[in-house]
Design a protein around this motif. Structure first.
Motif, PDB file in Angstrom:
ATOM      1  N   LEU A   1      18.946  32.440  29.218  1.00  0.00           N
ATOM      2  CA  LEU A   1      19.531  32.566  30.545  1.00  0.00           C
ATOM      3  C   LEU A   1      19.540  34.035  30.939  1.00  0.00           C
ATOM      4  N   ILE A   2      19.150  34.300  32.178  1.00  0.00           N
ATOM      5  CA  ILE A   2      19.208  35.649  32.730  1.00  0.00           C
ATOM      6  C   ILE A   2      20.062  35.580  33.990  1.00  0.00           C
ATOM      7  N   PRO A   3      21.136  36.384  34.057  1.00  0.00           N
ATOM      8  CA  PRO A   3      21.963  36.371  35.267  1.00  0.00           C
ATOM      9  C   PRO A   3      21.147  36.786  36.493  1.00  0.00           C
ATOM     10  N   VAL A   4      21.448  36.189  37.639  1.00  0.00           N
ATOM     11  CA  VAL A   4      20.728  36.558  38.863  1.00  0.00           C
ATOM     12  C   VAL A   4      20.954  38.024  39.209  1.00  0.00           C
ATOM     13  N   ASP A   5      21.995  38.628  38.673  1.00  0.00           N
ATOM     14  CA  ASP A   5      22.270  40.046  38.906  1.00  0.00           C
ATOM     15  C   ASP A   5      21.118  40.931  38.433  1.00  0.00           C
ATOM     16  N   LYS A  61      25.824  28.488  44.486  1.00  0.00           N
ATOM     17  CA  LYS A  61      24.991  29.683  44.348  1.00  0.00           C
ATOM     18  C   LYS A  61      24.336  29.671  42.975  1.00  0.00           C
ATOM     19  N   VAL A  62      23.103  30.145  42.935  1.00  0.00           N
ATOM     20  CA  VAL A  62      22.399  30.271  41.663  1.00  0.00           C
ATOM     21  C   VAL A  62      23.069  31.392  40.884  1.00  0.00           C
ATOM     22  N   SER A 100      29.291  35.917  26.847  1.00  0.00           N
ATOM     23  CA  SER A 100      28.437  36.632  25.891  1.00  0.00           C
ATOM     24  C   SER A 100      27.096  37.015  26.518  1.00  0.00           C
ATOM     25  N   ILE A 101      26.584  36.188  27.413  1.00  0.00           N
ATOM     26  CA  ILE A 101      25.328  36.504  28.096  1.00  0.00           C
ATOM     27  C   ILE A 101      25.530  37.687  29.048  1.00  0.00           C
TER      28      ILE A 101
END
Length: 148
Positions: free
Chosen positions: A73-77, A53-54, A115-116
């Motif tokens: 990086l940006i979470p898919v959330d 999963k991405v 941390s992201i």
């Protein structure tokens, strides 16, 4: 629910894979913030090796003609909508710009990912009770991955 306590992440491009069908691949699409302002372009996708999963968008922003670009990086959330041209997120440009920086050496670094997630205010995908964003299953990037 997810069972990703030991999952490793990899960038899709580095493994010679694509999302099923070129129309479903969001790489190269513009990322828009919650106000509709451009943030940058999706450079790649980080995928977990357990569930395939991405988990993150790798976004390039800033710079001129490829020089001085920053990667985040940006979470898919954070994704709220995907169109043929854009990927909308529920964050501001300023929030993305202030996120912990991306370094290829940290692709599979769990403390860095923590941390992201903390920066954006989301629970990490490996945490207890995590549910993959339900709307994402209907969005183009959630299609099966194909080796090339």
């Amino acid at each position: 629910m997810t069972q990703n306590d030991n999952a490793a992440l990899y960038t899709l491009g580095d493994h010679g894979q694509t999302v099923d069908g070129s129309a479903n691949d969001v790489r190269g699409r513009e990322v828009k913030d919650k106000n509709g302002d451009g943030i940058g372009k999706v450079a790649d996708l980080l995928v977990d090796d357990r569930e395939e999963k991405v988990r993150f968008l790798l976004v390039e922003h800033g710079g001129f003609l490829g020089f001085g670009e920053t990667k985040s990086l940006i979470p898919v959330d954070a994704i709220t909508k995907i169109t043929e041209d854009d990927v909308a997120v529920d964050q501001s440009r300023e929030r993305v710009a202030a996120a912990p920086g991306y370094t290829p050496d940290l692709v599979d670094d769990r403390p860095h990912h923590t941390s992201i997630y903390n920066h954006y205010g989301y629970a990490p995908y490996w945490g207890g009770g995590y549910m993959y964003p339900s709307g994402l299953a209907m969005l183009p990037m959630a299609g099966p991955l194909n080796p090339h």
